[in-house]
Design an enzyme around this catalytic site. Structure first.
Site, mmCIF file in Angstrom:
data_model
loop_
_atom_site.group_PDB
_atom_site.id
_atom_site.type_symbol
_atom_site.label_atom_id
_atom_site.label_comp_id
_atom_site.label_asym_id
_atom_site.label_seq_id
_atom_site.Cartn_x
_atom_site.Cartn_y
_atom_site.Cartn_z
ATOM 1 N N ALA A 85 0.846 -1.191 0.000
ATOM 2 C CA ALA A 85 0.000 0.000 0.000
ATOM 3 C C ALA A 85 0.881 1.241 0.000
ATOM 4 O O ALA A 85 1.996 1.238 0.545
ATOM 5 C CB ALA A 85 -0.900 -0.001 1.228
ATOM 6 N N THR B 16 4.143 5.592 4.080
ATOM 7 C CA THR B 16 5.362 5.223 4.793
ATOM 8 C C THR B 16 5.191 3.852 5.432
ATOM 9 O O THR B 16 4.217 3.635 6.168
ATOM 10 C CB THR B 16 5.667 6.264 5.889
ATOM 11 O OG1 THR B 16 5.729 7.567 5.295
ATOM 12 C CG2 THR B 16 6.986 5.952 6.577
ATOM 13 N N PRO B 17 6.094 2.904 5.171
ATOM 14 C CA PRO B 17 5.957 1.577 5.782
ATOM 15 C C PRO B 17 5.905 1.671 7.302
ATOM 16 O O PRO B 17 6.656 2.435 7.918
ATOM 17 C CB PRO B 17 7.208 0.834 5.307
ATOM 18 C CG PRO B 17 7.603 1.535 4.048
ATOM 19 C CD PRO B 17 7.263 2.973 4.270
ATOM 20 N N GLY B 18 5.022 0.905 7.909
ATOM 21 C CA GLY B 18 4.900 0.927 9.358
ATOM 22 C C GLY B 18 5.918 0.022 10.034
ATOM 23 O O GLY B 18 6.382 -0.964 9.449
ATOM 24 N N MET B 19 6.256 0.342 11.268
ATOM 25 C CA MET B 19 7.188 -0.479 12.035
ATOM 26 C C MET B 19 6.508 -1.682 12.660
ATOM 27 O O MET B 19 7.159 -2.650 13.028
ATOM 28 C CB MET B 19 7.863 0.374 13.115
ATOM 29 C CG MET B 19 8.832 1.402 12.565
ATOM 30 S SD MET B 19 9.716 2.298 13.860
ATOM 31 C CE MET B 19 8.445 3.433 14.384
ATOM 32 N N LYS C 83 -3.732 -5.560 6.655
ATOM 33 C CA LYS C 83 -2.657 -5.227 7.588
ATOM 34 C C LYS C 83 -2.267 -6.461 8.395
ATOM 35 O O LYS C 83 -3.125 -7.080 9.041
ATOM 36 C CB LYS C 83 -3.114 -4.100 8.517
ATOM 37 C CG LYS C 83 -3.582 -2.856 7.775
ATOM 38 C CD LYS C 83 -4.198 -1.821 8.695
ATOM 39 C CE LYS C 83 -3.180 -1.165 9.573
ATOM 40 N NZ LYS C 83 -3.770 -0.004 10.300
ATOM 41 N N ASP D 179 -12.829 1.725 11.103
ATOM 42 C CA ASP D 179 -13.190 0.362 11.473
ATOM 43 C C ASP D 179 -12.160 -0.613 10.903
ATOM 44 O O ASP D 179 -11.766 -0.506 9.733
ATOM 45 C CB ASP D 179 -14.575 0.032 10.910
ATOM 46 C CG ASP D 179 -15.214 -1.165 11.580
ATOM 47 O OD1 ASP D 179 -14.857 -1.462 12.740
ATOM 48 O OD2 ASP D 179 -16.072 -1.800 10.954
#
Length: 576
Positions: A321, A324-327, A342, A377
């Site tokens: 997606a 910024t890539p999440g940690m 996710k 949601d």
């Protein structure tokens, strides 16, 4: 009696037990929902929120109870596929004349999936979501009231409307409310021409959520119709009409995926869904089921519509997606469809210090909160399978290396043990780069309003960076990254200490003790990550966010049982 006869008799008893289990759930759901009217009349807002949490948990409790009944009936044969083939056939016959059969099927599927989770999915044992009859096929008319509107005395029709919906609390001034609603309808729809409002049609069922009751329906002109939502409030002195919504965009927001679920005591759900789709033709059917509190059916419809599209777009790949890539989370999407998936990573980069279970607990917490239009949601899906060839190589590599606890990959399929599915919004940090000055300013201020709205409802986002917020197609900021979310009441809001000397003042690190729940609002600026001009505007218009005393005052209100009101519509929609 032969083994075949024994299996047939047992299968019939199990099918009946599943049907009865769903009807127990349905009755319990209706009983909790029916309390909403009394909560509204008695202004029991905190108790109403407890009802909402109880109703969310009801489904799993009923599933567990029904599973125990099935185990007692079947004994060691509970997992036998041959038995479940017969249960499936007999259950199907029990549903043949039911209007809400798709809800019964979803309940059955939940039982089957939990029983056979480690054995995959069997299309002969379950009702495949792609085969569940969509609710568009329902033609049963939903109960409603219809009113003709006089060109000369339009308020008379609204008086009849307000009189037909009985509450245990009187209106402060019913005629004034009727006149205000009538004038607003005439003004909003004046572009329809002379005598714009010819009729009003409202569902018989009142919708309740947070502190409001809603009359939901349509307003008709000579050649067209529009949504008509009348919001009622009970301010302690009596009832009054608070707002009227006639624009689809405003109604879509009221029924949006960042809102908590309505309490509407509907005799049949599917026919109400069909009616609501006439008001919001662009809204996915899964989101309508979900906002009515039928989250499991919403998941089924979401699965059905997504995978049907997924099969039609046979050459399109799943990719990372945008944003910024999440940690904590790996996030992927199908570019042509507005959902994101996710997955929790196996390990979190510094400074994230929570466990995998704590992340799951955060998402469960959001499920039970009053989301006030600012928390997206997130529905959990388990044991989902995708063809391996549909994953972009870079995405597949990341999932194998960083999400091995959630993913099993072979040459044919990728099975995901747990993922959270959300509507795809444009990340705020990207949105800010793409807009002109006016759009950037509006987005930055609504971002600050989102933090304010959440805070006033006892929600602290934790990580305030714009990458953790999204922007809807209507320009509304919502928060969707929950790994650091917590309750405002659980934080310790501190003033930033005065330096003791020049060395303290120049230090890059705090020279004083910082506890795990300590928060320093005066230092929020750098953590908001906004352009300098926009941060200045936020400080000017939302200075309270940087004031520790404001946060501590909120905490005191929560401790005193005072819950601030956050209307789910703009100020201009409210009646005088």
């Amino acid at each position: 009696m032969s083994p075949i006869d024994i299996d047939a008799e047992l299968a019939q008893r199990m099918a009946s037990a599943i049907r009865d289990g769903f009807e127990d759930y349905h009755a319990g759901f209706a009983a909790i929902t029916a309390r909403a009217k009394g909560r509204f009349e008695q202004r029991q807002w905190e108790v109403a929120q407890q009802d909402a949490v109880e109703r969310i948990g009801l489904y799993d409790r009923c599933i567990a109870s029904c599973m125990e009944t099935l185990r007692l009936l079947a004994g060691d044969a509970i997992g036998e596929r041959a038995l479940w083939l017969q249960v499936h056939a007999r259950y199907t016959s029990l549903l043949s004349t039911l209007i809400d059969a798709e809800l019964y099927k979803t309940f059955y599927n939940t039982l089957a999936r939990r029983l056979f989770a480690t054995r995959g999915v069997d299309g002969q044992v379950e009702f495949l979501a792609l085969d569940v009859e969509p609710s568009d096929a329902i033609t049963h008319p939903v109960a409603r009231h219809v009113y003709a509107v006089s060109a000369h005395r339009p308020a008379d029709a609204v008086m009849r409307v307000l009189g037909d919906y009985r509450f245990g609390v009187p209106y402060v001034h019913q005629l004034r409310c009727a006149a205000a609603v009538s004038i607003r309808l005439q003004d909003d729809l004046a572009h329809w021409g002379t005598h714009p409002v010819r009729g009003i049609e409202l569902l018989d069922t009142v919708f309740y959520r947070e502190r409001r009751a809603y009359l939901v329906g349509r307003v008709f002109g000579e050649h067209r119709f529009s949504p008509c939502i009348i919001a009622l409030v009970n301010d302690g002195q009596g009832l009054r009409a608070d707002a009227v919504l006639t624009r689809r965009a405003d109604v879509a927001h009221l029924f949006g995926v960042s809102r908590s679920y309505f309490h509407a005591n509907l005799s049949n759900v599917g026919d109400a869904v069909v009616f609501l789709r006439s008001l919001l033709p662009g809204k996915p059917i899964d989101e309508i089921y979900t906002v009515l509190g039928r989250a499991k059916q919403g998941k089924t419809e979401r699965y059905r519509t997504f995978f049907r599209h997924f099969q039609e777009q046979a050459n399109e790949q799943l990719v990372h997606a945008e944003g910024t890539p999440g940690m904590v989370m790996a996030v992927f999407t199908l570019p042509s469809y507005p959902l994101v998936f996710k997955l929790i990573r196996d390990r979190f980069a510094w400074p994230k210090a929570m466990s995998r279970q704590q992340v799951e607990d955060k998402y469960a917490l959001v499920f039970n909160l009053d989301r006030v239009g600012r928390l997206l949601d997130a529905q959990p899906y388990r044991h989902q399978r995708f063809p391996t060839r549909r994953f972009a190589p870079a995405l597949l590599k990341e999932l194998r290396e960083q999400c091995a606890l959630s993913v099993q990959v072979n040459d044919e399929t990728v099975e995901i043990a747990l993922c959270y599915v959300q509507r795809r919004f444009r990340p705020l940090n990207l949105y800010l780069r793409e807009q002109g000055p006016t759009g950037v300013r509006a987005a930055a201020l609504d971002y600050a309003q989102a933090i304010t709205d959440m805070a006033r409802n006892n929600i602290f986002p934790g990580d305030m960076l714009p990458k953790n917020f999204g922007v809807s197609r209507h320009g509304r900021a919502v928060f969707y990254d929950y790994d650091e979310l917590c309750l405002v009441s659980d934080c310790v809001f501190r003033d930033w200490p005065t330096p003791r000397n020049e060395e303290d003042a120049m230090s890059d690190e705090p020279w004083f003790h910082v506890g795990p729940r300590d928060v320093f609002p005066q230092r929020f600026g750098p953590f908001m990550g906004l352009p300098a001009l926009e941060l200045t505007a936020v400080r000017e218009h939302y200075g309270h966010l940087f004031d520790p005393a404001w946060w501590r005052d909120l905490q005191q209100q929560f401790a005193d049982g005072v819950l601030p009101d956050t209307p789910p519509y703009a100020r201009e929609h409210r009646l005088a």
